[in-house]
Motif scaffolding. Sequence first.
Motif, PDB file in Angstrom:
ATOM      1  N   HIS A   1       1.023  -1.452   0.032  1.00  0.00           N
ATOM      2  CA  HIS A   1      -0.137   0.191  -0.048  1.00  0.00           C
ATOM      3  C   HIS A   1       1.174   1.020   0.098  1.00  0.00           C
ATOM      4  CE1 HIS A   1      -3.057   2.957   0.910  1.00  0.00           C
ATOM      5  NE2 HIS A   1      -3.419   2.171   0.805  1.00  0.00           N
ATOM      6  N   ARG A   2       0.417   2.479  -0.316  1.00  0.00           N
ATOM      7  CA  ARG A   2       0.734   4.073  -0.130  1.00  0.00           C
ATOM      8  C   ARG A   2       1.353   4.684   0.697  1.00  0.00           C
ATOM      9  NH1 ARG A   2      -2.026   7.980   0.138  1.00  0.00           N
ATOM     10  NH2 ARG A   2      -4.315   7.249  -0.466  1.00  0.00           N
ATOM     11  N   GLY A   3       0.402   3.874   1.532  1.00  0.00           N
ATOM     12  CA  GLY A   3       0.245   4.773   3.160  1.00  0.00           C
ATOM     13  C   GLY A   3       0.479   6.249   3.091  1.00  0.00           C
ATOM     14  N   SER A   4       0.969   6.566   4.044  1.00  0.00           N
ATOM     15  CA  SER A   4       0.960   8.391   3.743  1.00  0.00           C
ATOM     16  C   SER A   4       1.534   9.101   2.351  1.00  0.00           C
ATOM     17  CB  SER A   4       1.985   8.626   4.756  1.00  0.00           C
ATOM     18  OG  SER A   4       0.638   8.428   5.570  1.00  0.00           O
TER      19      SER A   4
ATOM     20  N   PRO B   1       1.565  10.298  -1.255  1.00  0.00           N
ATOM     21  CA  PRO B   1       0.433  10.757  -2.573  1.00  0.00           C
ATOM     22  C   PRO B   1       0.342  10.023  -3.199  1.00  0.00           C
ATOM     23  CG  PRO B   1       1.845  12.439  -1.687  1.00  0.00           C
ATOM     24  CD  PRO B   1       2.321  11.565  -0.839  1.00  0.00           C
TER      25      PRO B   1
ATOM     26  N   ASP C   1      -3.553   2.540  -5.282  1.00  0.00           N
ATOM     27  CA  ASP C   1      -2.795   2.817  -3.994  1.00  0.00           C
ATOM     28  C   ASP C   1      -2.115   1.445  -3.544  1.00  0.00           C
ATOM     29  OD1 ASP C   1      -3.993   4.922  -3.833  1.00  0.00           O
ATOM     30  OD2 ASP C   1      -5.671   4.699  -2.379  1.00  0.00           O
TER      31      ASP C   1
ATOM     32  N   GLU D   1       4.313   0.069   1.667  1.00  0.00           N
ATOM     33  CA  GLU D   1       4.544  -0.244   3.258  1.00  0.00           C
ATOM     34  C   GLU D   1       3.918  -1.939   2.489  1.00  0.00           C
ATOM     35  OE1 GLU D   1       2.857   3.710   5.508  1.00  0.00           O
ATOM     36  OE2 GLU D   1       1.656   1.468   5.367  1.00  0.00           O
TER      37      GLU D   1
ATOM     38  N   GLY E   1      -3.059  -7.464   8.228  1.00  0.00           N
ATOM     39  CA  GLY E   1      -2.882  -5.886   9.177  1.00  0.00           C
ATOM     40  C   GLY E   1      -1.961  -5.384  10.409  1.00  0.00           C
TER      41      GLY E   1
ATOM     42  N   ARG F   1      -6.725   7.011   5.671  1.00  0.00           N
ATOM     43  CA  ARG F   1      -6.092   6.405   7.245  1.00  0.00           C
ATOM     44  C   ARG F   1      -4.637   6.639   6.659  1.00  0.00           C
ATOM     45  NH1 ARG F   1      -3.335   1.741   5.889  1.00  0.00           N
ATOM     46  NH2 ARG F   1      -4.027   0.374   4.200  1.00  0.00           N
ATOM     47  N   GLY F   2      -4.222   6.808   5.292  1.00  0.00           N
ATOM     48  CA  GLY F   2      -2.701   6.887   5.369  1.00  0.00           C
ATOM     49  C   GLY F   2      -1.857   5.808   5.766  1.00  0.00           C
ATOM     50  N   SER F   3      -0.645   5.701   6.514  1.00  0.00           N
ATOM     51  CA  SER F   3      -0.431   4.764   7.169  1.00  0.00           C
ATOM     52  C   SER F   3      -1.073   4.201   8.925  1.00  0.00           C
ATOM     53  CB  SER F   3       1.146   5.319   8.072  1.00  0.00           C
ATOM     54  OG  SER F   3       2.254   5.858   6.903  1.00  0.00           O
TER      55      SER F   3
ATOM     56  N   PRO G   1      -3.285   1.857  10.506  1.00  0.00           N
ATOM     57  CA  PRO G   1      -3.215   0.806   9.622  1.00  0.00           C
ATOM     58  C   PRO G   1      -4.933   0.025   9.924  1.00  0.00           C
ATOM     59  CG  PRO G   1      -2.309  -0.219  12.249  1.00  0.00           C
ATOM     60  CD  PRO G   1      -2.268   1.084  11.085  1.00  0.00           C
TER      61      PRO G   1
ATOM     62  N   GLU H   1      -5.732  12.071   7.687  1.00  0.00           N
ATOM     63  CA  GLU H   1      -5.082  12.621   7.333  1.00  0.00           C
ATOM     64  C   GLU H   1      -6.349  13.430   5.565  1.00  0.00           C
ATOM     65  OE1 GLU H   1      -1.078  10.616   5.732  1.00  0.00           O
ATOM     66  OE2 GLU H   1      -2.232  10.675   3.926  1.00  0.00           O
TER      67      GLU H   1
ATOM     68  N   GLY I   1      -4.650  15.839  -4.208  1.00  0.00           N
ATOM     69  CA  GLY I   1      -4.084  14.578  -4.481  1.00  0.00           C
ATOM     70  C   GLY I   1      -3.023  15.468  -3.129  1.00  0.00           C
TER      71      GLY I   1
END
Lengths: 429, 429, 429, 429
Positions: B265-268, B270, B290, B356, B361, D266-268, D270, D356, D361
């Motif tokens: 996953h891209r995580g934070s 963008p 994503d 990530e 999870g 949710r960003g990073s 989990p 976030e 974007g």
Amino acid sequence: MLPWRRLALPAQHARSFSCTARHREIRHISELPPRTIPSYIQSPANTLLSLQWPSPPRNILVTKKKRTPNITESVVEFTSHIRSTYPSINIVFEPETAQELHRQLPFPVYTYKKAGQLSDRTDLVCTLGGDGTLLRASSLFSHADSVPPVLSFAMGTIGFLGEFKFREYKRAFREVYMSGAPDTYSTLSDSLGATPPTPATSPDDPLDRPLSYADIRGKAMGSNRTARILLRNRLKVGVFGPDGKRIGSVEGAADTYALNEVTLHRGSSPHLKIIDVYINNRFLTEAVADGMIISSPTGSTAYSLSSGGSIVHPLVPSICLTPICPRSLSFRPLVLPAETPITLRLGKKNRGREVEVSIDGNTITEKLGTGMEVRIGGEVVKRDARGWEGGVPSIVRGTSGKEDIAEDHWVGGLNALLKFNYPFGDQES
Amino acid sequence: MLPWRRLALPAQHARSFSCTARHREIRHISELPPRTIPSYIQSPANTLLSLQWPSPPRNILVTKKKRTPNITESVVEFTSHIRSTYPSINIVFEPETAQELHRQLPFPVYTYKKAGQLSDRTDLVCTLGGDGTLLRASSLFSHADSVPPVLSFAMGTIGFLGEFKFREYKRAFREVYMSGAPDTYSTLSDSLGATPPTPATSPDDPLDRPLSYADIRGKAMGSNRTARILLRNRLKVGVFGPDGKRIGSVEGAADTYALNEVTLHRGSSPHLKIIDVYINNRFLTEAVADGMIISSPTGSTAYSLSSGGSIVHPLVPSICLTPICPRSLSFRPLVLPAETPITLRLGKKNRGREVEVSIDGNTITEKLGTGMEVRIGGEVVKRDARGWEGGVPSIVRGTSGKEDIAEDHWVGGLNALLKFNYPFGDQES
Amino acid sequence: MLPWRRLALPAQHARSFSCTARHREIRHISELPPRTIPSYIQSPANTLLSLQWPSPPRNILVTKKKRTPNITESVVEFTSHIRSTYPSINIVFEPETAQELHRQLPFPVYTYKKAGQLSDRTDLVCTLGGDGTLLRASSLFSHADSVPPVLSFAMGTIGFLGEFKFREYKRAFREVYMSGAPDTYSTLSDSLGATPPTPATSPDDPLDRPLSYADIRGKAMGSNRTARILLRNRLKVGVFGPDGKRIGSVEGAADTYALNEVTLHRGSSPHLKIIDVYINNRFLTEAVADGMIISSPTGSTAYSLSSGGSIVHPLVPSICLTPICPRSLSFRPLVLPAETPITLRLGKKNRGREVEVSIDGNTITEKLGTGMEVRIGGEVVKRDARGWEGGVPSIVRGTSGKEDIAEDHWVGGLNALLKFNYPFGDQES
Amino acid sequence: MLPWRRLALPAQHARSFSCTARHREIRHISELPPRTIPSYIQSPANTLLSLQWPSPPRNILVTKKKRTPNITESVVEFTSHIRSTYPSINIVFEPETAQELHRQLPFPVYTYKKAGQLSDRTDLVCTLGGDGTLLRASSLFSHADSVPPVLSFAMGTIGFLGEFKFREYKRAFREVYMSGAPDTYSTLSDSLGATPPTPATSPDDPLDRPLSYADIRGKAMGSNRTARILLRNRLKVGVFGPDGKRIGSVEGAADTYALNEVTLHRGSSPHLKIIDVYINNRFLTEAVADGMIISSPTGSTAYSLSSGGSIVHPLVPSICLTPICPRSLSFRPLVLPAETPITLRLGKKNRGREVEVSIDGNTITEKLGTGMEVRIGGEVVKRDARGWEGGVPSIVRGTSGKEDIAEDHWVGGLNALLKFNYPFGDQES
């Protein structure tokens, strides 16, 4: 033990049948020798199986897309090539095709009256057309437990099941014909290339000829160069009335096999159908929908895909249950184990007798009403002491010499045919 | 051979360890006898397996959801009941739980320093919490090929994996404990109910006690009343750097097992990630998304479902490949054979090191960048001469006495938890 | 100018028609006074409009679900209440209902021969049934530019369009009837409650009565308490042959209005249909599918939803284009501006004449074939100097006294009927 | 009244600023004359508007994709062409670009310190890059009610918003520049082609030059040949803390405009986020999901599309609400009226401060936690007495001379970029 030299059936049997005008005639399939059943060999490095003939195949059923002149021409070209290159082969047609073509062909053709007669006399099926042609060929064995291998040529039409292009037919057929032939005989055949392979006394009736790979002209493929088989598991389908009696069966009491899917659909009826779904004889849900699709993994890229189902690889032993336009936001498609018994029952809430049941796109029963049931079970493809059982043995594009790269036929189909994950963007710029 | 009467380990071993304040103490798991490994018996009428202990289980790992006071209370109640009813049982906790609870419990508890020590000493796992608790318990065995059976209690939280309600714990545990015990001993136990089952000289250390079902008070369950096992196949996951070396592995060089899914996953970050997907070492597609989910059938009702995947029955030997928010209209989720090797590679088009990798999870590796790979293989659950191998043996709600009705646990979960095909309409009116 | 005291049409007109057995008779709608057309007032704080009658409505069309005995009873109860409470009202039925009920009712009923006669004589439509009943009522005005307000009662059946429960009928009808009546007259009516409102000389023919809110017994609603109107925009549909001539039209050359959707579907034909889609007279795409749905926002929660379309709020001026089981992975549903002209054309690739066109669930044309077209335009609902124009004025559940909270009818429908975003979890535990 | 001959600002103002080394310098935007605001003219035959300048545009903001050398070269080519062909034009760059390029350019460039200074001095925006470049350009006006027209060139990157190819830049810019110029002046300009258009006394400072289309060399476009404008409605976004105070705003108390979408994610973290959704200040649903997208119709082909949303035409006045990976089977995307106020609130069930908020974007606020709210309102694009208001005026590919065929830009984008309804089949065969 040299099975590859086993002789054909005694010639007198065939001779007694027709003595003049042997060309251009239609004969009955019962005159043919019994079916040659191949083995399917598993190798650790490949998820596909290898086709291995105990002796060269002789009885070849050739089916074609109907009412398409250029395909008819291709059938003439294809069968003429086969007969001249592999003289011990007999060509079987569907009755309609036999009637249409037998005068154009310089050899006798065989046919049948009931499709049930095919399974004992057919070594190999070749189809020229689209997916529909292959599905129809498969339906000729829809009451047979054991289906011969199927070699399918896509004739310019879109299809996920047609593996080979027609322009490859010589090489593709040869690979199938020779599949599993021992190298020694191949070599022998090769070295004998100069001498005429056909004895002078034996005219063109394949039944008079000794059956041997030694007859075959041209270079052998080598024992590693086998045709690849994908055993596509089918669905067994039975339709039952409110009294529990079987209905809608064409040939007696048996279940019908479906290669792609079984569909219940409202047809022209404007009303949503209410279908009770049972799995493992346990109530699962009441579907209120235009219809319901129960598909094999092979069928997951057909109607089920259009209706929102996932793409399931044909080697996943499973059954897909996909609703058609359900009146619910939460009817996600299901993938169930291949051996799961599924029952679709038309409950009392349905008005009228207005549901159609189709198998592989052909409506088999209309006017289904309250209390009627469709019972489906997955065909279990399994290997026991006698070898692999079940499924439609489909010859797929192998990866000769590259044992580590398997199954390109499926990945290729996803990308080239389904335009899977087709990227955004303006290719032109 | 009467394995059911086999004695426990010699008592002196345990005695030498701690002579005073035996209650309320924390001992090391290595003091426990080795693991008792059960068999799983297949019956023709049921797709679930039957649990069969060679001798009663003794080492029970109990895990719980963290920081939830009422669940902590339930753990005290549960373990106290087990210790008083089945005196030969030893309770193992995770280190944090052992520290938290050992003073409240009138018996010694066991724990470990490294999770790798668990697999040789754990006969049975009991979890109290939600799906997350079970996934964490599973992760304790994420480097073990053989996982003990898992009995999971849903503690008021939503879950698809928690089979039993806590109020059922006495009966549920008893069914598991007795599963496969011969009727004779059960009967014997039953008839001996009047005599005190616990010898006077033996205090409360289970290691001093003879191991026998004869000790158990109460009515036997009968030999037909076995616990039902579903072997959930997992995924094997390895993360590799651009140089091909393994990275991100917690404990050495081994793959990690995932019960639900592996996620990139891209995580934070963008930016959309560009992930090259290979199956069977062959390029399948370039995903621009994503992220990507590779899930087991068990995980098909978790993140994959949220991301648009189909619902796959846990007995379908398969792997699901589901994209997360792909920049394509045509990236339909895929279901592949369980044994398919899958590689997800971060190609050169990605900017920065911003991907990530999560397992069930939990983020295991951040900052993945160009050239890195995640390699995934399905765990193959199979039966050979020694019995069933692989998978997480999950104890599911059986259908005692109704052999023809199998797998209600899954259908029940679909309807009660997922609200599958929830019908339209105003129930009130 | 006191429009609220305007008298009814001269009584002699009605009297001359039938002098005996005035009860239980069926009269022709042309005897009724012309339609009273209300205004719809916009307020800054509410996206819904307020219904405002220039004078009390008199001609009420009541339609009902067919062949449902308990709904028939409710119609008797409902119309009897209306006639006794609001004596100046005339009840209009569909011909079949008039025939069925006129003997049970102590007052004359009106009906028509052609639905086209309705639009000039109907002040208000009341429907008792489900969404189908409302759609059928709407179809009675499918050739009319101006539709009377519709008050719909859901009779135990599931529906997104039926706003009110039948048990609310007295209050709901009163709110509609009084909507926009000036307070003074309401108060007057109230203070006169003791005196009999019905003059002794005037029997039960509403046409003989002066038309005034002063006749109405009971408490007034207050001028703020108006009925809320949602103007649902429809689709205009025309079907044309290969020669460009209009076909399939029931009543002459005009377009037909659809409230929910227009559907092209293969019906019982097994073949996929190939439909060329044009928007703004420009080629958009070739759909290969079971069919195609063009829906209004109101219809976005009907067939379009089942087929994968988004949920579009009825106040978004738009048309939805949703394919039915398309043979493509990338045919995402579209939402277009309401005024977009759309053409669906059956191209030459289609075999046979096998496409059905349905409007709001009723097949209007079968056997459509190559070259035929369905042309659709959205009805533009707009306000000009004369007031609002277009759409079906649907009376929806308002939010009296809470001007800041609008449109609960739609949110309520999403949650209560469609089970939108229904949460996971076991409510029981 | 001849606005087209209006003179430029008095030359002395500019002269006093810098007297030497006039080339290659960076000036401040406040020296430029005030903005020239165009009109947008609606024609009955076209849903797009026509751009009409009261006098030729002079202040052109040129933005580019960063860190892409070949695009930087294109900017030099583009601005050099504009300056030599349209001498009265001034080039404005973003500060970073001004610093990077001013030494390479034979004319002064303008820039600003705060983006808020732009809206009063920018007549036209030209972007060279991808959609991201245009979104960034739009963000420079994210606090401005009135945005200048935007002419965007797609530089080899995929994009739905970049209308023109760079190789078309001369013609495309000319069409925009001349849009609405009266024919007479065009003709005049044309006939004067032989005489030098630039007075000898006037060097290269555009501020010294009279402003007139008469200066322009080359053929006029004709009054029918206007640039086509699509007014893309934006979203107004505000972020508020639990105390109701505005947070996360870059420039003071105002809302921020988004062209594509606002995203909560949710960003990073989990954990699934629990987001309470209110529309019209009324509770709609509790979303349990990775996040939530609120998009404009323009943004419906961006993140919302990846997340399963429908494709909404940019002229549908609407807001799309699309969940990201919701834990529900029944969270279908919604399309709401453009003016609907939407609130997304983080309820008490969320753990930690881990959400976030991103606009187009770009993450504007991290670490959002319990009690915080994002409030979104659609920008209403409307026409009143003074003309059209609101939206980002995007110059789109028109259909000159074919007034009956509108909006090819959108249909073209669907097919060429999104590969909408891409057909199955092997193009090669």
